[in-house]
Design a protein around this motif. Structure first.
Motif, mmCIF file in Angstrom:
data_model
loop_
_atom_site.group_PDB
_atom_site.id
_atom_site.type_symbol
_atom_site.label_atom_id
_atom_site.label_comp_id
_atom_site.label_asym_id
_atom_site.label_seq_id
_atom_site.Cartn_x
_atom_site.Cartn_y
_atom_site.Cartn_z
ATOM 1 N N MET A 1 0.845 -1.174 0.000
ATOM 2 C CA MET A 1 0.000 0.000 0.000
ATOM 3 C C MET A 1 0.886 1.231 0.000
ATOM 4 S SD MET A 1 -3.097 0.991 2.579
ATOM 5 C CE MET A 1 -4.237 -0.255 2.049
ATOM 6 N N SER A 2 0.425 2.274 -0.628
ATOM 7 C CA SER A 2 1.204 3.502 -0.713
ATOM 8 C C SER A 2 1.142 4.283 0.596
ATOM 9 C CB SER A 2 0.656 4.370 -1.848
ATOM 10 O OG SER A 2 -0.637 4.851 -1.495
ATOM 11 N N VAL A 3 2.003 5.256 0.718
ATOM 12 C CA VAL A 3 2.023 6.110 1.904
ATOM 13 C C VAL A 3 0.683 6.835 2.020
ATOM 14 C CG1 VAL A 3 3.128 8.112 2.958
ATOM 15 C CG2 VAL A 3 4.517 6.385 1.820
ATOM 16 N N PHE A 4 0.167 7.314 0.886
ATOM 17 C CA PHE A 4 -1.123 7.989 0.895
ATOM 18 C C PHE A 4 -2.227 7.033 1.346
ATOM 19 C CE2 PHE A 4 -5.065 9.243 -1.302
ATOM 20 C CZ PHE A 4 -5.255 10.473 -0.690
ATOM 21 N N GLY A 5 -2.194 5.807 0.867
ATOM 22 C CA GLY A 5 -3.186 4.803 1.254
ATOM 23 C C GLY A 5 -3.126 4.491 2.740
ATOM 24 N N ASP A 6 -1.899 4.372 3.278
ATOM 25 C CA ASP A 6 -1.723 4.132 4.711
ATOM 26 C C ASP A 6 -2.284 5.290 5.523
ATOM 27 O OD1 ASP A 6 -0.484 1.703 4.298
ATOM 28 O OD2 ASP A 6 1.549 2.513 4.425
ATOM 29 N N MET A 7 -1.998 6.509 5.078
ATOM 30 C CA MET A 7 -2.460 7.691 5.784
ATOM 31 C C MET A 7 -3.995 7.766 5.740
ATOM 32 S SD MET A 7 -1.173 11.618 5.371
ATOM 33 C CE MET A 7 -1.836 11.864 3.742
ATOM 34 N N LYS A 8 -4.570 7.444 4.593
ATOM 35 C CA LYS A 8 -6.016 7.458 4.436
ATOM 36 C C LYS A 8 -6.669 6.426 5.362
ATOM 37 C CE LYS A 8 -9.404 6.934 0.745
ATOM 38 N NZ LYS A 8 -9.583 6.634 -0.664
ATOM 39 N N THR A 9 -6.069 5.240 5.449
ATOM 40 C CA THR A 9 -6.588 4.192 6.318
ATOM 41 C C THR A 9 -6.525 4.614 7.780
ATOM 42 O OG1 THR A 9 -5.931 2.481 4.752
ATOM 43 C CG2 THR A 9 -6.288 1.782 7.023
ATOM 44 N N LYS A 10 -5.405 5.165 8.213
ATOM 45 C CA LYS A 10 -5.247 5.614 9.600
ATOM 46 C C LYS A 10 -6.243 6.724 9.933
ATOM 47 C CE LYS A 10 -1.753 3.098 10.935
ATOM 48 N NZ LYS A 10 -1.944 2.032 11.888
ATOM 49 N N LEU A 11 -6.459 7.643 9.009
ATOM 50 C CA LEU A 11 -7.400 8.727 9.207
ATOM 51 C C LEU A 11 -8.814 8.181 9.364
ATOM 52 C CD1 LEU A 11 -7.462 11.823 9.327
ATOM 53 C CD2 LEU A 11 -7.986 11.802 6.889
ATOM 54 N N HIS A 12 -9.183 7.219 8.504
ATOM 55 C CA HIS A 12 -10.511 6.611 8.589
ATOM 56 C C HIS A 12 -10.686 5.854 9.913
ATOM 57 C CE1 HIS A 12 -14.244 4.749 7.434
ATOM 58 N NE2 HIS A 12 -13.731 3.567 7.710
ATOM 59 N N GLU A 13 -9.680 5.091 10.308
ATOM 60 C CA GLU A 13 -9.758 4.358 11.576
ATOM 61 C C GLU A 13 -9.917 5.315 12.749
ATOM 62 O OE1 GLU A 13 -6.233 1.961 11.562
ATOM 63 O OE2 GLU A 13 -7.113 0.443 10.247
ATOM 64 N N GLY A 14 -9.217 6.433 12.707
ATOM 65 C CA GLY A 14 -9.342 7.441 13.763
ATOM 66 C C GLY A 14 -10.733 8.047 13.805
ATOM 67 N N TYR A 15 -11.291 8.308 12.628
ATOM 68 C CA TYR A 15 -12.653 8.848 12.544
ATOM 69 C C TYR A 15 -13.648 7.858 13.147
ATOM 70 C CZ TYR A 15 -17.205 9.845 10.529
ATOM 71 O OH TYR A 15 -18.548 10.056 10.357
ATOM 72 N N VAL A 16 -13.556 6.597 12.763
ATOM 73 C CA VAL A 16 -14.482 5.574 13.251
ATOM 74 C C VAL A 16 -14.355 5.426 14.768
ATOM 75 C CG1 VAL A 16 -15.012 3.093 13.204
ATOM 76 C CG2 VAL A 16 -14.621 4.329 11.070
ATOM 77 N N LYS A 17 -13.127 5.417 15.268
ATOM 78 C CA LYS A 17 -12.900 5.280 16.708
ATOM 79 C C LYS A 17 -13.512 6.466 17.464
ATOM 80 C CE LYS A 17 -9.174 4.244 19.930
ATOM 81 N NZ LYS A 17 -7.735 4.051 20.075
ATOM 82 N N THR A 18 -13.312 7.675 16.957
ATOM 83 C CA THR A 18 -13.881 8.868 17.589
ATOM 84 C C THR A 18 -15.397 8.851 17.524
ATOM 85 O OG1 THR A 18 -11.914 10.119 16.952
ATOM 86 C CG2 THR A 18 -13.862 11.393 17.564
ATOM 87 N N TYR A 19 -15.955 8.507 16.377
ATOM 88 C CA TYR A 19 -17.409 8.442 16.210
ATOM 89 C C TYR A 19 -18.014 7.452 17.194
ATOM 90 C CZ TYR A 19 -21.984 7.620 14.132
ATOM 91 O OH TYR A 19 -23.335 7.491 13.938
ATOM 92 N N ASN A 20 -17.405 6.274 17.293
ATOM 93 C CA ASN A 20 -17.922 5.248 18.208
ATOM 94 C C ASN A 20 -17.802 5.658 19.662
ATOM 95 O OD1 ASN A 20 -18.714 3.583 16.123
ATOM 96 N ND2 ASN A 20 -16.810 2.428 16.112
ATOM 97 N N ALA A 21 -16.780 6.447 19.999
ATOM 98 C CA ALA A 21 -16.610 6.897 21.376
ATOM 99 C C ALA A 21 -17.658 7.953 21.735
ATOM 100 C CB ALA A 21 -15.204 7.464 21.570
#
Length: 136
Positions: A1-21
């Motif tokens: 996966m590209s650096v951009f793809g990794d960053m996009k995945t981490k950003l999405h995971e952070g969003y989901v974690k915050t939303y669920n909290a």
């Protein structure tokens, strides 16, 4: 996966974690709005697994991929061994195939489309007079 793809995945995971909290798990049914309670999800999943043998329940691979409001062995619904009329290899071949222009008499525009398989058109005769179907 590209650096951009990794960053996009981490950003999405952070969003989901915050939303669920911030939000709470639904305890009252809002089925018509497209929101299931955990109990409804498990019940619907059990029915799906019972009726469709390609579906099965799966566990989360670790604590980061599980939620505490679902049973440990029913975290995900996955499907396997689903028959597919066209394989990925066939789709790749079709994507590489040259496009074909189609022109209709009297039409100035040309339609461009991908032709995967050419199929012979079979002439179907009209229903016999007095037969069932139609206005007769």
């Amino acid at each position: 996966m590209s650096v951009f793809g990794d960053m996009k995945t981490k950003l999405h995971e952070g969003y989901v974690k915050t939303y669920n909290a911030v939000t709470s798990v639904s305890t009252e049914s809002r089925f018509k709005e497209g929101v299931l309670t955990p109990e409804e999800f498990v019940k619907a999943g059990d029915a799906l697994v019972f009726r469709c043998p390609t579906w099965e329940w799966a566990k989360g691979k670790d604590a980061a991929h599980t939620v505490d409001y679902l049973p440990a062995d029913k975290q995900y619904l996955v499907t396997k061994k689903v028959r597919c009329m066209s394989r990925a290899e066939d789709m790749e071949k079709a994507a590489k195939a040259p496009n074909e222009s189609i022109s209709i008499d009297g039409d100035e525009d040309e339609w461009v489309g991908m032709v995967v398989d050419k199929v012979d058109v079979v002439d179907v005769p009209d229903a016999a007079p007095g037969g069932s179907g139609g206005d007769g």
